[in-house]
Motif scaffolding. Structure first.
Motif, short mmCIF file in Angstrom:
data_model
loop_
_atom_site.label_atom_id
_atom_site.label_comp_id
_atom_site.label_asym_id
_atom_site.label_seq_id
_atom_site.Cartn_x
_atom_site.Cartn_y
_atom_site.Cartn_z
N CYS A 177 3.34 5.14 -6.47
CA CYS A 177 2.93 5.13 -7.87
C CYS A 177 2.12 6.39 -8.20
CB CYS A 177 2.09 3.89 -8.17
SG CYS A 177 3.01 2.33 -8.19
N ILE A 178 1.24 6.77 -7.29
CA ILE A 178 0.43 7.96 -7.51
C ILE A 178 1.30 9.21 -7.52
CG2 ILE A 178 -1.38 9.40 -6.50
CD1 ILE A 178 -2.66 6.74 -5.51
N THR A 206 -1.12 -5.27 -9.83
CA THR A 206 -2.40 -4.88 -9.22
C THR A 206 -2.70 -3.38 -9.30
OG1 THR A 206 -1.22 -4.86 -7.09
CG2 THR A 206 -2.51 -6.83 -7.63
N TYR A 207 -1.70 -2.53 -9.50
CA TYR A 207 -1.94 -1.10 -9.60
C TYR A 207 -2.64 -0.80 -10.93
CZ TYR A 207 -1.15 3.94 -9.72
OH TYR A 207 -1.33 5.30 -9.78
N LEU A 208 -3.76 -0.13 -10.86
CA LEU A 208 -4.57 0.15 -12.06
C LEU A 208 -4.91 -1.14 -12.82
CD1 LEU A 208 -2.85 3.40 -13.42
CD2 LEU A 208 -4.86 3.22 -11.93
N ARG A 209 -5.03 -2.23 -12.07
CA ARG A 209 -5.31 -3.57 -12.61
C ARG A 209 -4.21 -4.09 -13.52
NH1 ARG A 209 -10.65 -1.27 -12.73
NH2 ARG A 209 -11.96 -2.28 -11.16
N PHE A 225 0.81 -1.21 0.00
CA PHE A 225 0.00 0.00 0.00
C PHE A 225 0.85 1.27 0.00
CE2 PHE A 225 -3.20 -3.09 1.09
CZ PHE A 225 -4.31 -2.63 0.38
N VAL A 241 2.97 -5.27 -7.04
CA VAL A 241 2.44 -3.90 -7.15
C VAL A 241 2.08 -3.59 -8.60
CG1 VAL A 241 3.05 -1.45 -6.95
CG2 VAL A 241 3.56 -3.03 -5.08
N ALA A 242 2.98 -3.93 -9.52
CA ALA A 242 2.71 -3.68 -10.95
C ALA A 242 1.50 -4.48 -11.43
CB ALA A 242 3.94 -4.03 -11.78
N TYR A 270 1.73 1.73 -3.62
CA TYR A 270 0.64 2.30 -4.41
C TYR A 270 0.67 3.82 -4.30
CZ TYR A 270 -1.56 -2.38 -4.63
OH TYR A 270 -1.85 -3.72 -4.86
N SER A 271 0.91 4.32 -3.09
CA SER A 271 1.00 5.78 -2.91
C SER A 271 2.17 6.35 -3.70
CB SER A 271 1.15 6.11 -1.42
OG SER A 271 0.01 5.72 -0.70
N ARG A 315 -1.67 3.91 -16.94
CA ARG A 315 -1.62 2.55 -17.47
C ARG A 315 -0.55 2.33 -18.53
NH1 ARG A 315 -8.01 0.64 -17.74
NH2 ARG A 315 -8.18 0.21 -15.51
#
Length: 361
Positions: free
Chosen positions: A90-91, A119-122, A84, A116-117, A87-88, A97
C-alpha cells in the motif's frame, strides 16, 4: 447485461453486480461510486494470470493509477505475515485515505484484502471482484473480513463493507471443478436456512448446476444466493442475532478445516460435512424430519461433496471448537433447522450427543 442486487445498509449501502463477460466494466463502476486516484489490486498467482491484466486495463482506462500485488494461492496466505507485506505494498503504491483496494480472487483474497483495507490508515475503501463461486455467493458480500491464526479460522478480523461487488460469471470457467463444487455447498446452505423453494429448485437442477457455461442458471443461482445474504445482512450487519443463521454448517466445518490442516478440505467441503452434522443434530433436537435430513445429506453427495471426514477424531475437533467465534463459555453454539427453510441460532448440543453425532457420520 448486469443483474444487480442491492445491499441496503444506509450510508454503507452498495450494489452487487452479476453478469457474464463484465470484468472490463470494473473501472467505470468504481468511477460511478465516486472512487478516485490510486488503487492497489490484490490477487493470487492463479487468478492473476487470467484476470489481472483486464482489470488493470479497465481501471487505468477509467483514470485510476493501479498497482498489482500478487500473492501465493491457498488458505495459508490468509495470515498475519501477508497482512504486513500488503501494508508495505500500500505504501509503495502511494495509497492515501482517498485511495482504494481491489480484491481480485476467491474468499482468501477477499477476506485478506478487505482486512488490509479496513485497517490501513484506519480504513480506506475497497472493492470486491470475486472469481470463485464461494466468494461470489458468500464471502464477498456482507463485509466480513479477516485472517486465520494458528489457533483457529477467522479469529482476527473486522466488519467492513465494500464500495461495490462485481461478479463476472465467466471467471468460473477457469475455476477448478473441486473449488466450483465447494462453492455449491454455500448455495445449498441458503436454501436450508431461508428458502425452501430455492432448495427444491437446486435439487431439480442438480445435474445442470455443474455446467459453468449455463450463464442463465448461474445468474439465477448466484443472484438468489446474494439476495438471501443481502436480506439477512441488512437486518443484522454485525451478527448480533439473525446473521448468525449464515453459520449453518460452519461450527463443525471450521473445526474440520483446522484439525485436518488448512487446505486438506477446502471451505465448502468442510461446510458440507458440518451441514450434514448440523442436520443430524437438528433431527435430534429441533424436529427436522428424517426425510428432510436425508434430503440435505443427499444433495451434498449428489454434488460430489464429502459428508464425512475419516480419520478426524472427536477430541481434537472438540478442542478446536473451544476457540470458535460462536463458542460462549466453552459451549459451541449451533444453527439448527426445524425444517428446510427455517432455522434458529444459538442452540447448544449436549456434550455426549455432540460426540455421538460425529462418530455416527
Amino acid at each position: 447485461m448486469l443483474y444487480d442486487v442491492p445491499v441496503n445498509l444506509g450510508e454503507r449501502s452498495y450494489q452487487i453486480h452479476i453478469g457474464a463477460g463484465v470484468l472490463d466494466r470494473i473501472g467505470g463502476l468504481c468511477a460511478d461510486v465516486g472512487l478516485k486516484g490510486k488503487c492497489l489490486v490484490i490477487t493470487d498467482e492463479n487468478v492473476g494470470g487470467h484476470y489481472a491484466e483486464p482489470v488493470l486495463q479497465s481501471l487505468e482506462g477509467a483514470g485510476f493509477s493501479a498497482r498489482l500485488a500478487t500473492l501465493p494461492p491457498g488458505e495459508q496466505t490468509k495470515c498475519g505475515d501477508q497482512v504486513f507485506s500488503l501494508y508495505s505494498e500500500c505504501i509503495k503504491a502511494g495509497l492515501d485515505r482517498k485511495s482504494f483496494v481491489v480484491a481480485l480472487g476467491g474468499g482468501v483474497i477477499g477476506d485478506l484484502a478487505g482486512f488490509v483495507a479496513a485497517t490501513y490508515l484506519r480504513g480506506i475503501p475497497f472493492v470486491q471482484v470475486p472469481t470463485s463461486l464461494l466468494s461470489m455467493v458468500d464471502s464477498s458480500v456482507g463485509g466480513k473480513t479477516g485472517i486465520n491464526i494458528p489457533e483457529g479460522k477467522n479469529l482476527v478480523g473486522a466488519f467492513y463493507q465494500p464500495q461495490l461487488v462485481l461478479a463476472d460469471l465467466d471467471t468460473l470457467k477457469t475455476l477448478p471443478p473441486r473449488e466450483y463444487a465447494a462453492g455449491l455447498a454455500e448455495v445449498v446452505k441458503y436454501g436450508i436456512i431461508y428458502d425452501a423453494p430455492f432448495f427444491k429448485t437446486l435439487e431439480e437442477n442438480i445435474h445442470a448446476l455443474a455446467d459453468v457455461n449455463n450463464s442463465e442458471l448461474l445468474a439465477k443461482m448466484v443472484g438468489r444466493s446474494c439476495e438471501v445474504k443481502a436480506e439477512v445482512v441488512a437486518q443484522d450487519e454485525r451478527e448480533g442475532g439473525l446473521r448468525a443463521i449464515l453459520n449453518f454448517g460452519h461450527t463443525v466445518g471450521h473445526a474440520v478445516e483446522n484439525v485436518a490442516g488448512y487446505g486438506t478440505y477446502v471451505h465448502g467441503e468442510a461446510v458440507a460435512i458440518g451441514s450434514v452434522y448440523a442436520a443430524r443434530a437438528s433431527a435430534e433436537l429441533t424436529g427436522l424430519s428424517k426425510e428432510e435430513t436425508e434430503r440435505i445429506e443427499q444433495i451434498f453427495k449428489a454434488l460430489g461433496l464429502p459428508v464425512t471426514a475419516p480419520g478426524l477424531e472427536w477430541p481434537a475437533l472438540r478442542e478446536a471448537l473451544t476457540v470458535d467465534k460462536k463458542t460462549i463459555g466453552g459451549m459451541p453454539k449451533f444453527v439448527l433447522a426445524s425444517e428446510i427453510g427455517a432455522v434458529t441460532f444459538g442452540n447448544e448440543v449436549p456434550e455426549a450427543l455432540m460426540e455421538t453425532l460425529w462418530n455416527g457420520l
